[in-house]
Write a protein that holds these residues in place. Structure first.
Motif, PDB file in Angstrom:
ATOM      1  N   GLN A 107      39.228  51.398  29.073  1.00 28.30           N
ATOM      2  CA  GLN A 107      39.500  51.044  27.610  1.00 28.30           C
ATOM      3  C   GLN A 107      40.285  49.684  27.446  1.00 28.30           C
ATOM      4  N   PHE A 108      40.602  49.046  28.274  1.00 23.56           N
ATOM      5  CA  PHE A 108      41.275  47.661  28.139  1.00 23.56           C
ATOM      6  C   PHE A 108      42.236  47.489  27.199  1.00 23.56           C
ATOM      7  N   ILE A 109      43.350  48.515  27.422  1.00 23.91           N
ATOM      8  CA  ILE A 109      44.484  48.429  26.558  1.00 23.91           C
ATOM      9  C   ILE A 109      45.282  47.449  26.859  1.00 23.91           C
ATOM     10  N   LEU A 110      45.788  47.502  28.222  1.00 20.23           N
ATOM     11  CA  LEU A 110      47.100  46.793  28.662  1.00 20.23           C
ATOM     12  C   LEU A 110      46.292  45.634  29.749  1.00 20.23           C
ATOM     13  N   LYS A 111      45.978  44.574  29.203  1.00 22.45           N
ATOM     14  CA  LYS A 111      45.037  43.692  30.078  1.00 22.45           C
ATOM     15  C   LYS A 111      45.691  43.440  31.491  1.00 22.45           C
ATOM     16  N   ALA A 112      46.800  43.267  31.438  1.00 19.64           N
ATOM     17  CA  ALA A 112      47.555  42.592  32.588  1.00 19.64           C
ATOM     18  C   ALA A 112      48.094  43.767  33.485  1.00 19.64           C
ATOM     19  N   VAL A 113      47.625  44.996  33.235  1.00 16.63           N
ATOM     20  CA  VAL A 113      48.163  46.086  34.160  1.00 16.63           C
ATOM     21  C   VAL A 113      46.857  46.535  35.005  1.00 16.63           C
ATOM     22  N   THR A 114      47.065  46.404  36.370  1.00 18.56           N
ATOM     23  CA  THR A 114      45.931  47.185  37.197  1.00 18.56           C
ATOM     24  C   THR A 114      46.510  47.978  38.343  1.00 18.56           C
ATOM     25  N   THR A 115      47.897  48.201  38.474  1.00 16.98           N
ATOM     26  CA  THR A 115      48.305  49.096  39.316  1.00 16.98           C
ATOM     27  C   THR A 115      49.366  50.030  38.946  1.00 16.98           C
ATOM     28  N   PRO A 116      49.607  51.298  39.451  1.00 20.92           N
ATOM     29  CA  PRO A 116      50.555  52.263  38.992  1.00 20.92           C
ATOM     30  C   PRO A 116      51.851  51.435  38.707  1.00 20.92           C
ATOM     31  N   ASP A 117      52.474  50.518  39.715  1.00 21.71           N
ATOM     32  CA  ASP A 117      53.806  50.164  39.607  1.00 21.71           C
ATOM     33  C   ASP A 117      53.628  49.219  38.200  1.00 21.71           C
ATOM     34  N   GLN A 118      52.625  48.386  38.080  1.00 20.20           N
ATOM     35  CA  GLN A 118      52.731  47.542  36.993  1.00 20.20           C
ATOM     36  C   GLN A 118      52.708  48.253  35.682  1.00 20.20           C
ATOM     37  N   LEU A 119      52.071  49.635  35.468  1.00 20.89           N
ATOM     38  CA  LEU A 119      51.808  50.330  34.510  1.00 20.89           C
ATOM     39  C   LEU A 119      53.463  50.844  34.261  1.00 20.89           C
ATOM     40  N   VAL A 139      48.140  53.774  26.337  1.00 20.50           N
ATOM     41  CA  VAL A 139      47.092  54.201  27.507  1.00 20.50           C
ATOM     42  C   VAL A 139      46.903  55.773  27.514  1.00 20.50           C
ATOM     43  N   ARG A 140      48.164  56.721  27.416  1.00 19.45           N
ATOM     44  CA  ARG A 140      47.793  58.027  27.349  1.00 19.45           C
ATOM     45  C   ARG A 140      47.205  58.372  26.063  1.00 19.45           C
ATOM     46  N   ASP A 141      47.366  58.024  24.967  1.00 16.61           N
ATOM     47  CA  ASP A 141      46.707  58.469  23.774  1.00 16.61           C
ATOM     48  C   ASP A 141      45.172  57.979  23.897  1.00 16.61           C
ATOM     49  N   GLN A 142      44.881  57.179  24.649  1.00 16.04           N
ATOM     50  CA  GLN A 142      43.497  56.721  24.750  1.00 16.04           C
ATOM     51  C   GLN A 142      42.888  57.711  25.691  1.00 16.04           C
ATOM     52  N   LEU A 143      43.430  58.070  26.748  1.00 15.30           N
ATOM     53  CA  LEU A 143      43.204  58.963  27.486  1.00 15.30           C
ATOM     54  C   LEU A 143      42.634  60.570  27.026  1.00 15.30           C
ATOM     55  N   PHE A 144      43.733  60.635  26.197  1.00 13.27           N
ATOM     56  CA  PHE A 144      43.617  62.235  25.325  1.00 13.27           C
ATOM     57  C   PHE A 144      42.311  62.245  24.595  1.00 13.27           C
TER      58      PHE A 144
END
Length: 101
Positions: A26-38, A49-54
């Protein structure tokens, strides 16, 4: 319901991985690629991100098919069960010593 420490650890292994996958589609948080970063992002950013998943629950099916984190079949069954979530507002009545109601 009170989760065991093992179940809490499993949730925090699976859920951030799913959100990172959703974010990558969905390209919401462009710099986030790992769970730790998220997980280091502000809650408001993670909620986006959660809302887009919903709104795109079929991302769970894609996540399971692609299995980018190489989870076990048992882990993927847990993620599959999240398609049956209940979205809404819930009330926290009180915090007790070992859990909240």
């Amino acid at each position: 319901m009170r989760l065991s420490k093992e179940d809490v650890a499993l949730f925090y292994k699976l859920y951030p991985a799913l959100l990172v996958y959703a974010n990558s589609k969905q390209f919401i948080l462009k710099a986030v690629t790992t769970p730790d970063q998220l997980m280091s992002q502000a809650i408001e950013e993670r909620v986006k991100v959660r809302d887009q998943l919903f709104e795109n629950i079929t991302l769970i099916d894609s996540f399971i098919k692609d299995n980018p984190s190489h989870f076990t079949n048992g882990d993927l069954k847990i993620v599959q069960s999240w398609k049956h979530f209940i979205k809404g507002q819930f009330i926290l009545f009180t915090h007790l010593k070992k859990y909240s109601l």
